[in-house]
Design a protein around this motif. Structure first.
Motif, PDB file in Angstrom:
ATOM      1  N   GLY A  40       0.810  -1.210   0.000  1.00 19.07           N
ATOM      2  CA  GLY A  40       0.000   0.000   0.000  1.00 19.07           C
ATOM      3  C   GLY A  40       0.842   1.256   0.000  1.00 19.07           C
ATOM      4  O   GLY A  40       0.578   2.203  -0.756  1.00 19.07           O
ATOM      5  N   TYR A  41       1.849   1.278   0.835  1.00 19.15           N
ATOM      6  CA  TYR A  41       2.713   2.459   0.957  1.00 19.15           C
ATOM      7  C   TYR A  41       3.471   2.719  -0.342  1.00 19.15           C
ATOM      8  O   TYR A  41       3.523   3.850  -0.831  1.00 19.15           O
ATOM      9  CB  TYR A  41       3.685   2.242   2.110  1.00 19.15           C
ATOM     10  N   ARG A  42       4.044   1.675  -0.914  1.00 21.28           N
ATOM     11  CA  ARG A  42       4.859   1.851  -2.119  1.00 21.28           C
ATOM     12  C   ARG A  42       4.028   2.244  -3.332  1.00 21.28           C
ATOM     13  O   ARG A  42       4.550   2.856  -4.276  1.00 21.28           O
ATOM     14  CB  ARG A  42       5.642   0.572  -2.414  1.00 21.28           C
ATOM     15  N   ASN A  43       2.752   1.899  -3.321  1.00 27.19           N
ATOM     16  CA  ASN A  43       1.907   2.190  -4.472  1.00 27.19           C
ATOM     17  C   ASN A  43       1.015   3.399  -4.281  1.00 27.19           C
ATOM     18  O   ASN A  43       0.207   3.730  -5.145  1.00 27.19           O
ATOM     19  CB  ASN A  43       1.080   0.957  -4.825  1.00 27.19           C
ATOM     20  N   THR A  48       1.060  11.283  -0.741  1.00 22.51           N
ATOM     21  CA  THR A  48       0.396  10.452   0.268  1.00 22.51           C
ATOM     22  C   THR A  48       1.421   9.859   1.223  1.00 22.51           C
ATOM     23  O   THR A  48       1.209   9.838   2.441  1.00 22.51           O
ATOM     24  CB  THR A  48      -0.401   9.325  -0.399  1.00 22.51           C
ATOM     25  N   ARG A  49       2.521   9.378   0.683  1.00 21.30           N
ATOM     26  CA  ARG A  49       3.562   8.806   1.539  1.00 21.30           C
ATOM     27  C   ARG A  49       4.123   9.845   2.500  1.00 21.30           C
ATOM     28  O   ARG A  49       4.412   9.549   3.665  1.00 21.30           O
ATOM     29  CB  ARG A  49       4.673   8.196   0.678  1.00 21.30           C
ATOM     30  N   ILE A  50       4.278  11.066   2.011  1.00 18.39           N
ATOM     31  CA  ILE A  50       4.758  12.150   2.886  1.00 18.39           C
ATOM     32  C   ILE A  50       3.754  12.383   4.015  1.00 18.39           C
ATOM     33  O   ILE A  50       4.140  12.540   5.185  1.00 18.39           O
ATOM     34  CB  ILE A  50       4.973  13.439   2.069  1.00 18.39           C
ATOM     35  N   ALA A  51       2.473  12.396   3.676  1.00 17.02           N
ATOM     36  CA  ALA A  51       1.441  12.610   4.689  1.00 17.02           C
ATOM     37  C   ALA A  51       1.406  11.464   5.695  1.00 17.02           C
ATOM     38  O   ALA A  51       1.232  11.692   6.902  1.00 17.02           O
ATOM     39  CB  ALA A  51       0.081  12.768   4.023  1.00 17.02           C
ATOM     40  N   ILE A  52       1.579  10.232   5.220  1.00 19.49           N
ATOM     41  CA  ILE A  52       1.611   9.077   6.123  1.00 19.49           C
ATOM     42  C   ILE A  52       2.755   9.220   7.123  1.00 19.49           C
ATOM     43  O   ILE A  52       2.576   9.043   8.333  1.00 19.49           O
ATOM     44  CB  ILE A  52       1.764   7.773   5.318  1.00 19.49           C
ATOM     45  N   ASP A  53       3.938   9.528   6.610  1.00 19.96           N
ATOM     46  CA  ASP A  53       5.104   9.675   7.490  1.00 19.96           C
ATOM     47  C   ASP A  53       4.893  10.800   8.495  1.00 19.96           C
ATOM     48  O   ASP A  53       5.291  10.685   9.665  1.00 19.96           O
ATOM     49  CB  ASP A  53       6.356   9.939   6.654  1.00 19.96           C
ATOM     50  N   ILE A  72       4.839   2.405   8.771  1.00 15.70           N
ATOM     51  CA  ILE A  72       3.628   1.800   8.229  1.00 15.70           C
ATOM     52  C   ILE A  72       3.558   0.323   8.588  1.00 15.70           C
ATOM     53  O   ILE A  72       2.476  -0.218   8.846  1.00 15.70           O
ATOM     54  CB  ILE A  72       3.562   1.999   6.690  1.00 15.70           C
ATOM     55  N   GLU A  73       4.716  -0.348   8.673  1.00 15.41           N
ATOM     56  CA  GLU A  73       4.725  -1.762   9.046  1.00 15.41           C
ATOM     57  C   GLU A  73       4.353  -1.941  10.514  1.00 15.41           C
ATOM     58  O   GLU A  73       3.591  -2.853  10.862  1.00 15.41           O
ATOM     59  CB  GLU A  73       6.107  -2.371   8.765  1.00 15.41           C
ATOM     60  N   GLN A  74       4.878  -1.100  11.384  1.00 13.07           N
ATOM     61  CA  GLN A  74       4.490  -1.169  12.794  1.00 13.07           C
ATOM     62  C   GLN A  74       3.009  -0.854  12.958  1.00 13.07           C
ATOM     63  O   GLN A  74       2.299  -1.514  13.725  1.00 13.07           O
ATOM     64  CB  GLN A  74       5.327  -0.196  13.621  1.00 13.07           C
ATOM     65  N   ALA A  75       2.532   0.145  12.230  1.00  8.10           N
ATOM     66  CA  ALA A  75       1.119   0.514  12.311  1.00  8.10           C
ATOM     67  C   ALA A  75       0.218  -0.629  11.862  1.00  8.10           C
ATOM     68  O   ALA A  75      -0.894  -0.788  12.372  1.00  8.10           O
ATOM     69  CB  ALA A  75       0.856   1.752  11.458  1.00  8.10           C
ATOM     70  N   LEU A 203       5.845  -9.913  -3.930  1.00  4.76           N
ATOM     71  CA  LEU A 203       4.614  -9.136  -4.048  1.00  4.76           C
ATOM     72  C   LEU A 203       4.849  -7.653  -3.793  1.00  4.76           C
ATOM     73  O   LEU A 203       4.020  -6.814  -4.177  1.00  4.76           O
ATOM     74  CB  LEU A 203       3.572  -9.653  -3.055  1.00  4.76           C
ATOM     75  N   VAL A 204       5.955  -7.334  -3.162  1.00  2.00           N
ATOM     76  CA  VAL A 204       6.247  -5.943  -2.813  1.00  2.00           C
ATOM     77  C   VAL A 204       6.977  -5.284  -3.975  1.00  2.00           C
ATOM     78  O   VAL A 204       8.162  -5.528  -4.206  1.00  2.00           O
ATOM     79  CB  VAL A 204       7.082  -5.863  -1.527  1.00  2.00           C
ATOM     80  N   ARG A 205       6.255  -4.492  -4.732  1.00  2.00           N
ATOM     81  CA  ARG A 205       6.807  -3.808  -5.893  1.00  2.00           C
ATOM     82  C   ARG A 205       5.865  -2.686  -6.296  1.00  2.00           C
ATOM     83  O   ARG A 205       4.774  -2.547  -5.748  1.00  2.00           O
ATOM     84  CB  ARG A 205       6.969  -4.779  -7.068  1.00  2.00           C
ATOM     85  N   ARG A 206       6.291  -1.888  -7.257  1.00  3.05           N
ATOM     86  CA  ARG A 206       5.419  -0.871  -7.837  1.00  3.05           C
ATOM     87  C   ARG A 206       4.593  -1.538  -8.933  1.00  3.05           C
ATOM     88  O   ARG A 206       5.130  -2.110  -9.879  1.00  3.05           O
ATOM     89  CB  ARG A 206       6.253   0.268  -8.415  1.00  3.05           C
ATOM     90  N   TYR A 207       3.282  -1.493  -8.798  1.00  2.00           N
ATOM     91  CA  TYR A 207       2.389  -2.104  -9.769  1.00  2.00           C
ATOM     92  C   TYR A 207       2.050  -1.099 -10.870  1.00  2.00           C
ATOM     93  O   TYR A 207       2.049   0.112 -10.651  1.00  2.00           O
ATOM     94  CB  TYR A 207       1.116  -2.592  -9.079  1.00  2.00           C
ATOM     95  N   SER A 208       1.762  -1.608 -12.050  1.00  2.00           N
ATOM     96  CA  SER A 208       1.449  -0.746 -13.189  1.00  2.00           C
ATOM     97  C   SER A 208       0.072  -0.117 -13.009  1.00  2.00           C
ATOM     98  O   SER A 208      -0.774  -0.638 -12.270  1.00  2.00           O
ATOM     99  CB  SER A 208       1.474  -1.554 -14.479  1.00  2.00           C
ATOM    100  N   PRO A 209      -0.186   0.997 -13.696  1.00  2.00           N
ATOM    101  CA  PRO A 209      -1.529   1.601 -13.625  1.00  2.00           C
ATOM    102  C   PRO A 209      -2.622   0.630 -14.031  1.00  2.00           C
ATOM    103  O   PRO A 209      -3.721   0.655 -13.462  1.00  2.00           O
ATOM    104  CB  PRO A 209      -1.422   2.774 -14.601  1.00  2.00           C
ATOM    105  N   GLU A 210      -2.336  -0.231 -15.002  1.00  3.68           N
ATOM    106  CA  GLU A 210      -3.337  -1.196 -15.451  1.00  3.68           C
ATOM    107  C   GLU A 210      -3.625  -2.227 -14.356  1.00  3.68           C
ATOM    108  O   GLU A 210      -4.783  -2.603 -14.126  1.00  3.68           O
ATOM    109  CB  GLU A 210      -2.853  -1.904 -16.718  1.00  3.68           C
TER     110      GLU A 210
END
Length: 286
Positions: A40-43, A48-53, A72-75, A203-210
């Motif tokens: 979720g974080y990486r994608n 959004t990531r800045i706001a999460i941090d 995010i992992e601890q959360a 499974l941990v990677r950047r997924y394509s827009p499609e």
């Protein structure tokens, strides 16, 4: 095992067995939730990531030093960790699941009376996270709950059951592993989840827009129905000999061939949880 095997052979077999069976300590209870959170974080969008941090920087406001939520992992595991804090958070226990009977037509409303179910809490946490007028403590808590509950929703036995506490009452064997207390819920929470997540490719990677568009579509209720269907079609059906609503044996058995067939399904559930979490995080914070 050592009582029936020769003394010299037992340690060797145990070592080989341990290499193929996941240990509960590193299974879905942590590994699955953390993987959903990281996807979720990486994608999510950069903003959004800045706001999460920024929000998690205030995790000390939760006043749960034994249950940190600084990353995010601890959360992602905070909502489970606080179960150890006794009555302070006992009111949250019903928020982790929804008992929607897989042998009846899908009925989320009955399972979510008064908002005491995982999908209702996801929608609630999303609203709280969007509200920038709320005290930061409330938004930190909403973020931690949201991340965790998106993992829970995509564990099929948190979305559907047969009046058996989501498979907790179904004694089961995982391949050759069949301790007395092992049940179907623990297999999907732990052993199968770790097997699936650790199966390449990562499974941990950047997924394509499609890829994102195909998985992120729909509502929380749509996702609930989908996970409930997985509970029927994959989780219960494979454990009960093909009939998800058939009689429950004294011990259900998932042989190695069945486990291998279930790995893609379990991997897809983790992907769905992570990418849909990214969508909700973007909606709230992006």
């Amino acid at each position: 095992m050592s009582r029936i095997l020769p003394a010299l052979l037992a340690p060797v077999l145990f070592a080989l067995f341990a290499a193929t069976i996941a240990a509960p300590a590193s299974a879905y209870w942590e590994y699955g939730h953390e993987t959903v959170a990281t996807i979720g974080y990486r994608n999510a969008k950069p903003e959004t990531r800045i706001a999460i941090d920024r929000i998690l920087h205030h995790a000390q406001l939760l006043e749960t030093p034994t249950c940190p939520a600084r990353t995010i992992e601890q959360a992602s595991v905070w909502a489970d960790c606080i179960k150890t804090l006794g009555p302070r958070f006992s009111y949250t226990s019903n928020w982790h699941y929804q008992n929607v009977d897989v042998c009846k037509p899908f009925d989320l409303k009955s399972a979510c009376r008064d908002g005491n179910c995982v999908s209702a809490q996801i929608e609630r946490d999303l609203k709280l996270l969007k509200d920038k007028t709320l005290p930061m403590r409330e938004r930190v808590q909403a973020l931690a709950f949201l991340v965790h509950f998106m993992g829970d929703l995509h564990q099929p036995l948190h979305a559907g059951d047969r009046g058996d506490l989501g498979g907790n009452k179904v004694t089961a064997a995982y391949g050759a592993y069949a301790p007395e207390r092992l049940n179907l819920h623990a297999i999907w929470d732990g052993y199968l989840a770790e097997r699936s997540i650790s199966t390449p490719p990562s499974l941990v990677r950047r997924y394509s827009p499609e890829e994102k568009a195909a998985i992120q579509a729909g509502s929380v209720e749509d996702w609930s129905r989908e996970s409930w269907q997985v509970a029927h079609d994959a989780t219960y059906a494979t454990a009960l000999g093909g009939d998800a609503c058939g009689p429950v044996p004294a011990r259900a058995r998932l042989d190695q061939a069945t486990i291998e067939k279930l790995v893609p399904t379990a991997r897809l559930e983790i992907e769905r949880g992570g990418l849909r979490l990214a969508r909700l995080l973007d909606e709230a914070l992006g």
